[in-house]
Design an enzyme around this catalytic site. Structure first.
Site, PDB file in Angstrom:
ATOM      1  N   ARG A   1       1.944  10.431   9.626  1.00 43.22           N
ATOM      2  CA  ARG A   1       0.815  11.270  10.076  1.00 43.22           C
ATOM      3  C   ARG A   1       0.342  11.390  11.499  1.00 43.22           C
ATOM      4  O   ARG A   1      -0.539  12.055  11.832  1.00 43.22           O
ATOM      5  CB  ARG A   1      -0.567  10.726   9.314  1.00 43.22           C
ATOM      6  CG  ARG A   1      -0.280  10.956   7.980  1.00 43.22           C
ATOM      7  CD  ARG A   1      -1.536  10.520   7.284  1.00 43.22           C
ATOM      8  NE  ARG A   1      -1.759  11.038   6.045  1.00 43.22           N
ATOM      9  CZ  ARG A   1      -1.097  10.185   4.835  1.00 43.22           C
ATOM     10  NH1 ARG A   1      -0.157   9.393   5.174  1.00 43.22           N
ATOM     11  NH2 ARG A   1      -1.318  10.825   3.455  1.00 43.22           N
TER      12      ARG A   1
ATOM     13  N   GLN B   1       0.347  -0.638   3.749  1.00 38.77           N
ATOM     14  CA  GLN B   1       0.398   0.864   3.374  1.00 38.77           C
ATOM     15  C   GLN B   1       1.716   1.408   3.258  1.00 38.77           C
ATOM     16  O   GLN B   1       1.934   2.531   3.079  1.00 38.77           O
ATOM     17  CB  GLN B   1      -0.360   1.596   4.226  1.00 38.77           C
ATOM     18  CG  GLN B   1      -1.921   1.104   4.545  1.00 38.77           C
ATOM     19  CD  GLN B   1      -2.734   1.837   5.521  1.00 38.77           C
ATOM     20  OE1 GLN B   1      -2.766   1.230   6.667  1.00 38.77           O
ATOM     21  NE2 GLN B   1      -3.470   3.006   5.153  1.00 38.77           N
TER      22      GLN B   1
ATOM     23  N   HIS C   1       0.802   1.216  -1.459  1.00 38.22           N
ATOM     24  CA  HIS C   1       1.209   2.428  -1.892  1.00 38.22           C
ATOM     25  C   HIS C   1       2.815   2.613  -2.475  1.00 38.22           C
ATOM     26  O   HIS C   1       3.409   3.302  -2.415  1.00 38.22           O
ATOM     27  CB  HIS C   1       1.305   3.453  -0.505  1.00 38.22           C
ATOM     28  CG  HIS C   1      -0.057   3.735   0.338  1.00 38.22           C
ATOM     29  ND1 HIS C   1      -0.106   3.974   1.542  1.00 38.22           N
ATOM     30  CD2 HIS C   1      -1.067   3.329  -0.373  1.00 38.22           C
ATOM     31  CE1 HIS C   1      -1.526   4.119   1.769  1.00 38.22           C
ATOM     32  NE2 HIS C   1      -2.002   3.677   0.590  1.00 38.22           N
TER      33      HIS C   1
ATOM     34  N   CYS D   1      17.590   6.327 -23.688  1.00 34.08           N
ATOM     35  CA  CYS D   1      16.105   6.349 -23.481  1.00 34.08           C
ATOM     36  C   CYS D   1      16.226   7.985 -22.893  1.00 34.08           C
ATOM     37  O   CYS D   1      15.405   8.760 -23.423  1.00 34.08           O
ATOM     38  CB  CYS D   1      15.418   5.549 -22.569  1.00 34.08           C
ATOM     39  SG  CYS D   1      13.659   6.277 -22.044  1.00 34.08           S
TER      40      CYS D   1
ATOM     41  N   ILE E   1       3.534  -3.345  19.423  1.00 35.17           N
ATOM     42  CA  ILE E   1       3.561  -4.313  18.272  1.00 35.17           C
ATOM     43  C   ILE E   1       4.760  -5.334  18.287  1.00 35.17           C
ATOM     44  O   ILE E   1       4.601  -6.434  17.652  1.00 35.17           O
ATOM     45  CB  ILE E   1       3.302  -3.682  16.953  1.00 35.17           C
ATOM     46  CG1 ILE E   1       1.759  -2.862  16.856  1.00 35.17           C
ATOM     47  CG2 ILE E   1       3.604  -4.407  15.710  1.00 35.17           C
ATOM     48  CD1 ILE E   1       1.869  -2.001  15.643  1.00 35.17           C
TER      49      ILE E   1
END
Length: 251
Positions: free
Chosen positions: A23, A90, A110, A154, A235
């Site tokens: 984003r 996230q 998420h 299945c 970071i």
């Protein structure tokens, strides 16, 4: 008794490991909004072509091929020091697992690309196994044999455990995160823009419980005013340093 630290991580911790964020100004979805459909549950359920595209895109994306960076490894050190009580993320890149953090502390808000499941019988799959056979089976279906179907396969749709648009968050993920944040001595937010809810609501939850908040992010967030400490640095440098200092202060 060592300090208990709860952590929330966002895209910023993984950009240093080579995963572009989704984003941000240079984000994947900012530049290519059409690619948001890769994680659209309706398209996935009803369109074979969309499913094949979703699988192929995920296999070829940096998310699948990335390795944990120094920032991820710093949080492993924090857990080994007995100080990490929650690692809510996230991100669905499974890099915290790859780095060595344990399932006891990780909450994938998420979901995660690391595992997959059958949408009919709920059989679990290791995504790596599916990716390895994607050329032969571009639209993966469940091969589990079912006794009540006379041992027929299945054949349900298989999907990664990433939370797609239109899906609910994993059961109990937010409740567990909120409970651990409220009991922590400190709450660190690492590389999250704090724009996506309900994950972002962990910050007011910490503030309400009187837990000191550290926000480490290159850009500003809407909750900076609630933070006790703001760190606007790389970071990959700042987090290992913060972890070393925090562990040293307890020894």
């Amino acid at each position: 008794m060592s300090k208990h630290i709860a952590v929330l991580t966002g895209a910023g911790i993984s950009t240093s490991a080579g995963i572009p964020d989704f984003r941000g100004p240079d984000g994947v979805w900012t530049k290519h909004p059409d690619q948001m459909s890769v994680y659209d549950i309706d398209a996935f359920l009803h369109d074979k072509e969309a499913r094949e595209y979703s699988w192929r895109w995920q296999k070829e994306s940096p998310v699948w091929n990335a390795q944990p960076g120094v920032a991820h490894k710093a949080l492993v050190d924090l857990e080994r020091a007995g100080m990490l009580t929650l690692l809510a993320t996230q991100n669905f890149d499974a890099l915290h697992e790859k780095a060595g953090n344990s399932a006891d502390v990780i909450v994938n808000l998420h979901g995660t690309i690391g595992t997959s499941h059958c949408m009919s019988c709920h059989a679990k799959y290791d995504t790596a196994d599916i990716m390895a056979h994607l050329d032969e089976e571009p639209d993966p279906h469940c091969h589990r044999t079912l006794k009540y179907k006379g041992d027929m396969p299945c054949n349900g749709l298989i999907k990664t455990d990433v939370v797609y648009f239109g899906e609910m968050l994993p059961d109990g993920a937010m409740e567990k995160s909120m409970a651990r944040v409220a009991k922590a001595d400190e709450f660190w937010v690492i590389g999250s823009t704090l724009e996506v809810f309900p994950a972002a609501s962990l910050v007011p939850c910490a503030a309400q419980a009187g837990v000191p908040i550290t926000i480490m992010n290159m850009g500003r967030t809407q909750y900076d005013r609630l933070a006790t400490r703001l760190i606007h640095e790389d970071i990959a440098v700042a987090l290992p340093q913060l972890v070393r200092e925090t562990i040293a202060a307890e020894q």
